[in-house]
Design a protein around this motif. Structure first.
Motif, PDB file in Angstrom:
ATOM      1  N   HIS A  62       0.986  -1.238  -0.244  1.00  0.00           N
ATOM      2  CA  HIS A  62      -0.123  -0.034   0.061  1.00  0.00           C
ATOM      3  C   HIS A  62       0.798   1.278  -0.003  1.00  0.00           C
ATOM      4  CE1 HIS A  62      -3.721  -2.191   0.660  1.00  0.00           C
ATOM      5  NE2 HIS A  62      -2.888  -3.035   1.269  1.00  0.00           N
ATOM      6  N   GLU A  63       0.929   1.997  -1.153  1.00  0.00           N
ATOM      7  CA  GLU A  63       1.989   3.111  -1.384  1.00  0.00           C
ATOM      8  C   GLU A  63       2.467   3.979  -0.238  1.00  0.00           C
ATOM      9  OE1 GLU A  63       1.654   5.066  -5.032  1.00  0.00           O
ATOM     10  OE2 GLU A  63       2.351   3.470  -6.319  1.00  0.00           O
ATOM     11  N   ASN A  64       1.226   4.434   0.496  1.00  0.00           N
ATOM     12  CA  ASN A  64       1.965   5.355   1.578  1.00  0.00           C
ATOM     13  C   ASN A  64       1.793   5.087   2.749  1.00  0.00           C
ATOM     14  OD1 ASN A  64       2.308   7.520  -0.598  1.00  0.00           O
ATOM     15  ND2 ASN A  64      -0.019   7.481  -0.930  1.00  0.00           N
ATOM     16  N   LEU A  65       1.786   3.835   3.048  1.00  0.00           N
ATOM     17  CA  LEU A  65       1.709   3.235   4.260  1.00  0.00           C
ATOM     18  C   LEU A  65       3.065   2.903   4.876  1.00  0.00           C
ATOM     19  CD1 LEU A  65      -0.737   2.134   6.164  1.00  0.00           C
ATOM     20  CD2 LEU A  65      -0.341   0.048   5.222  1.00  0.00           C
ATOM     21  N   ASP A  66       3.154   3.448   6.277  1.00  0.00           N
ATOM     22  CA  ASP A  66       4.278   3.103   7.065  1.00  0.00           C
ATOM     23  C   ASP A  66       4.319   1.668   7.752  1.00  0.00           C
ATOM     24  OD1 ASP A  66       5.508   5.735   6.666  1.00  0.00           O
ATOM     25  OD2 ASP A  66       4.450   6.604   8.432  1.00  0.00           O
ATOM     26  N   CYS A  67       5.437   1.224   7.547  1.00  0.00           N
ATOM     27  CA  CYS A  67       5.617  -0.379   8.252  1.00  0.00           C
ATOM     28  C   CYS A  67       6.750  -0.255   9.257  1.00  0.00           C
ATOM     29  CB  CYS A  67       6.144  -1.123   6.909  1.00  0.00           C
ATOM     30  SG  CYS A  67       4.693  -1.231   5.931  1.00  0.00           S
ATOM     31  N   PHE A  68       6.166  -1.021  10.394  1.00  0.00           N
ATOM     32  CA  PHE A  68       7.253  -0.788  11.350  1.00  0.00           C
ATOM     33  C   PHE A  68       7.916  -2.126  11.782  1.00  0.00           C
ATOM     34  CE2 PHE A  68       4.254   2.685  11.672  1.00  0.00           C
ATOM     35  CZ  PHE A  68       5.085   3.972  11.910  1.00  0.00           C
ATOM     36  N   LEU A  99       9.969   2.153   5.960  1.00  0.00           N
ATOM     37  CA  LEU A  99      10.113   1.232   6.845  1.00  0.00           C
ATOM     38  C   LEU A  99      11.156   1.697   7.944  1.00  0.00           C
ATOM     39  CD1 LEU A  99       9.970  -1.852   7.009  1.00  0.00           C
ATOM     40  CD2 LEU A  99      12.139  -2.138   5.953  1.00  0.00           C
ATOM     41  N   LYS A 100      10.508   1.480   9.028  1.00  0.00           N
ATOM     42  CA  LYS A 100      11.112   1.847  10.359  1.00  0.00           C
ATOM     43  C   LYS A 100      11.547   0.806  11.309  1.00  0.00           C
ATOM     44  CE  LYS A 100       8.880   6.115   9.330  1.00  0.00           C
ATOM     45  NZ  LYS A 100       9.768   6.257   7.864  1.00  0.00           N
ATOM     46  N   ILE A 101      12.801   0.734  11.809  1.00  0.00           N
ATOM     47  CA  ILE A 101      13.128  -0.557  12.584  1.00  0.00           C
ATOM     48  C   ILE A 101      13.614  -0.072  13.952  1.00  0.00           C
ATOM     49  CG2 ILE A 101      15.001  -2.436  12.848  1.00  0.00           C
ATOM     50  CD1 ILE A 101      15.791  -1.781   9.850  1.00  0.00           C
ATOM     51  N   ALA A 102      12.956  -0.523  14.916  1.00  0.00           N
ATOM     52  CA  ALA A 102      13.018  -0.254  16.324  1.00  0.00           C
ATOM     53  C   ALA A 102      14.903  -0.219  16.487  1.00  0.00           C
ATOM     54  CB  ALA A 102      12.516  -1.019  17.332  1.00  0.00           C
ATOM     55  N   PRO A 103      15.361   0.775  17.529  1.00  0.00           N
ATOM     56  CA  PRO A 103      16.657   0.598  17.933  1.00  0.00           C
ATOM     57  C   PRO A 103      17.008  -0.647  18.717  1.00  0.00           C
ATOM     58  CG  PRO A 103      15.567   2.480  18.719  1.00  0.00           C
ATOM     59  CD  PRO A 103      14.502   2.112  17.942  1.00  0.00           C
ATOM     60  N   THR A 104      16.242  -0.960  19.443  1.00  0.00           N
ATOM     61  CA  THR A 104      16.451  -2.095  20.484  1.00  0.00           C
ATOM     62  C   THR A 104      16.237  -3.539  19.604  1.00  0.00           C
ATOM     63  OG1 THR A 104      14.169  -1.803  21.080  1.00  0.00           O
ATOM     64  CG2 THR A 104      15.715  -0.976  22.650  1.00  0.00           C
ATOM     65  N   CYS A 105      15.973  -3.636  18.466  1.00  0.00           N
ATOM     66  CA  CYS A 105      15.968  -4.903  17.535  1.00  0.00           C
ATOM     67  C   CYS A 105      17.219  -5.852  17.577  1.00  0.00           C
ATOM     68  CB  CYS A 105      15.493  -4.826  16.228  1.00  0.00           C
ATOM     69  SG  CYS A 105      13.879  -4.499  15.700  1.00  0.00           S
ATOM     70  N   PRO A 106      17.320  -6.797  18.439  1.00  0.00           N
ATOM     71  CA  PRO A 106      18.412  -7.722  18.446  1.00  0.00           C
ATOM     72  C   PRO A 106      18.718  -8.179  16.711  1.00  0.00           C
ATOM     73  CG  PRO A 106      16.572  -8.567  19.705  1.00  0.00           C
ATOM     74  CD  PRO A 106      16.065  -7.586  18.783  1.00  0.00           C
ATOM     75  N   LEU A 107      19.942  -8.093  16.335  1.00  0.00           N
ATOM     76  CA  LEU A 107      20.302  -8.447  15.001  1.00  0.00           C
ATOM     77  C   LEU A 107      20.826 -10.036  14.929  1.00  0.00           C
ATOM     78  CD1 LEU A 107      22.578  -5.310  14.170  1.00  0.00           C
ATOM     79  CD2 LEU A 107      20.183  -5.765  14.006  1.00  0.00           C
ATOM     80  N   ILE A 108      20.437 -10.711  13.916  1.00  0.00           N
ATOM     81  CA  ILE A 108      20.934 -12.026  13.310  1.00  0.00           C
ATOM     82  C   ILE A 108      22.088 -11.833  12.746  1.00  0.00           C
ATOM     83  CG2 ILE A 108      20.190 -14.101  12.213  1.00  0.00           C
ATOM     84  CD1 ILE A 108      17.611 -13.734  12.865  1.00  0.00           C
TER      85      ILE A 108
END
Ligand code: GDP
Ligand code: IMO
Ligand code: MG
Length: 432
Positions: A62-68, A99-108
């Motif tokens: 969906h073109e203008n939708l923010d995804c988190f 696309l917005k990623i939380a700073p606290t996401c653990p990385l693989i």
């Protein structure tokens, strides 16, 4: 008040969550993934074009939708960038900007994947059948407080220290426990330096933005991955994934207060499937099971593995309804049940000489469950692509009614095909 909806898998995953999230996303101002990682494979079909999403929320078309991507998700930056590139190549606009990623996401990182694979190889026929994406080891690091988190990418010197310690720890396991190839610190740092600059601009205070959207009365959609029977606590442990896939996990996993979760939509396949090892009481090994697999195209969207198929298990769904507080169900893949002469529904089990009406938790107990079935006549007509309830054959309606009765939750949506609009709306989850 606006209703935020949490979409969760009610069985062993692959219920069709992606299709429904994409369909519902039309009505909201943000879609949030709150757990799991790129072990998920969510399929969207729009105008005949298929998109498989692993980490990116299923609202992205969906073109203008923010995804988190919330803090409960374990993020493989390499997998994420590959997915973004695929979407860019397919002409989806401004993916990185939305696309917005939380700073606290653990990385693989590659050592998680190496350990996941080495462990499975050592286990032989006791293997869990993981997707081999490093999900389990990444969650272990989070809980052990040694994870590299997205925010750490801002300080490469600090990362170097942590990576050194982690590489030492992982190599003990890889080499001495599993006889596998060790990993090299330099290779990990090179990988990190390769993705860092593209990931940094997407790091965002997701929790704050979601809260502010809530304050403004905007609607949010929380997208679960996997399914309740794969939940680390309530699933068929140890044949489960390494996160809570139940609705409550949306609050900590997205970083929102529990009162922002207004409605839980349980996605429920009209039969049952499972991929990977572990007990599955209603599994079919006959031509009916093979027919479900063929008509339902039951091959894993991540690993391509054949999914095991079986009858609808209402007693398992009861567990899911209780754990998640399902407000409404979306029954998917009804069309795959077309043409079966007699349909069976599992209503409970014989368990240790007793009759029980709900799936126990844990693989050992579930392995002892012998299903008790009731039988209903099937239907010959095609339901494929039907868009209104009235057009469904009477026996299909009877099947759906019986599912509602046994499970004790109302049906809100019925899906009759993979396309976005092959959907019957009974009661809109966003309606007040
Ligand atoms: P998810 O992981 O829960 O998002 O589900 P998957 O995408 O892994 O698997 C569901 C599969 O069924 C996908 O191939 C979908 O395109 C397809 N699908 C979804 N809903 C329907 C439906 O109602 N009918 C049919 N025939 N296919 C469906
Ligand atoms: P979606 O979101 C179906 C299964 C794996 C394995 C177990 C543990 O598409 O429904 P993991 O790699 O998570 O450590 O594997 O969980 N599994 C899934 N099965 N659908 C999924 O996701 C799954 N994600 C993990 O097959 O049995
Ligand atoms: Mg899937």
């Amino acid at each position: 008040m606006a209703k935020n909806v949490v979409v969760i898998g009610s069985q062993w995953g692959d219920e069709g969550k992606g299709k429904i999230v994409d369909w519902l996303a039309e009505e909201c101002s943000g879609v949030v993934r709150f757990q799991g990682g790129h072990n998920a494979g969510h399929t969207l079909v729009v105008g005949g074009k298929k998109t498989i999403l692993r980490l990116i929320p299923s609202g992205i078309l969906h073109e203008n939708l923010d995804c988190f991507i919330g803090s409960g998700v374990v993020v493989s930056p390499e997998a994420l960038l590959a997915e973004i590139d695929e979407l860019n190549a397919a002409g989806v606009k401004n993916v990185e900007g939305r696309l917005k990623i939380a700073p606290t996401c653990p990385l693989i990182l590659p050592y998680h994947i190496a350990l996941d694979k080495a462990r499975e190889a050592s286990k032989g026929d006791k293997k869990i059948g993981t997707t081999g994406r490093g999900i389990g080891p990444a969650y272990e690091d989070k809980v052990a407080r040694r994870a590299i988190r997205a925010v750490d990418l801002f300080d490469t010197e600090k990362i170097a220290e942590k990576i050194k310690a982690n590489v030492a720890l992982y190599n003990v396991q890889l080499e001495h426990l599993h006889g596998a190839e060790p990993i090299r610190y330099e290779d990990i740092m090179e990988t990190i330096n390769g993705f860092k600059d593209r990931i940094l601009p997407m790091i965002h205070d997701v929790s704050r933005t979601l809260y502010e959207k809530g304050q403004k009365g905007e609607r949010l959609l929380f997208e679960g991955a996997q399914g309740t029977l794969l939940d680390i606590d309530y699933g068929t442990y140890p044949y489960v994934t390494s996160s809570n896939c139940s609705a409550g996990a949306a609050a900590p996993g997205a970083g929102v207060p529990p009162h922002m979760l207004h409605y839980v939509l349980g996605i429920v396949k009209a039969y049952t499937t499972r991929v990977g090892s572990g007990p599955f009481p209603t599994e079919l090994f006959d031509e009916i099971g093979a027919g479900l697999a063929e008509r339902g195209n039951e091959f894993g969207s991540v690993t391509g593995r054949a999914r095991r198929c079986g009858w609808f298990d209402a007693a398992a769904l009861k567990r899911s309804i209780q754990v998640n507080g399902i407000s409404g169900m979306c029954i998917t893949k009804l069309d795959v049940m077309d043409g079966i002469e007699e349909i069976k529904i599992c209503t409970g089990y014989e368990f240790d000489g007793k009759q029980v009406d709900i799936l126990p938790c844990g693989a050992d107990a579930v392995a002892k469950c012998v299903p008790v079935y009731e039988t209903m006549p099937g239907w010959k007509e095609s339901t494929f692509g039907i868009k209104t309830y009235g057009q469904l054959p009477q026996n299909a309606k009877n099947y759906l009614k019986r599912i509602e009765e046994i499970c004790g939750a109302p049906i809100a949506i019925i899906s009759t095909g993979p396309e976005r609009d092959e959907t019957i709306l009974v009661q809109h989850p966003f309606a007040d």
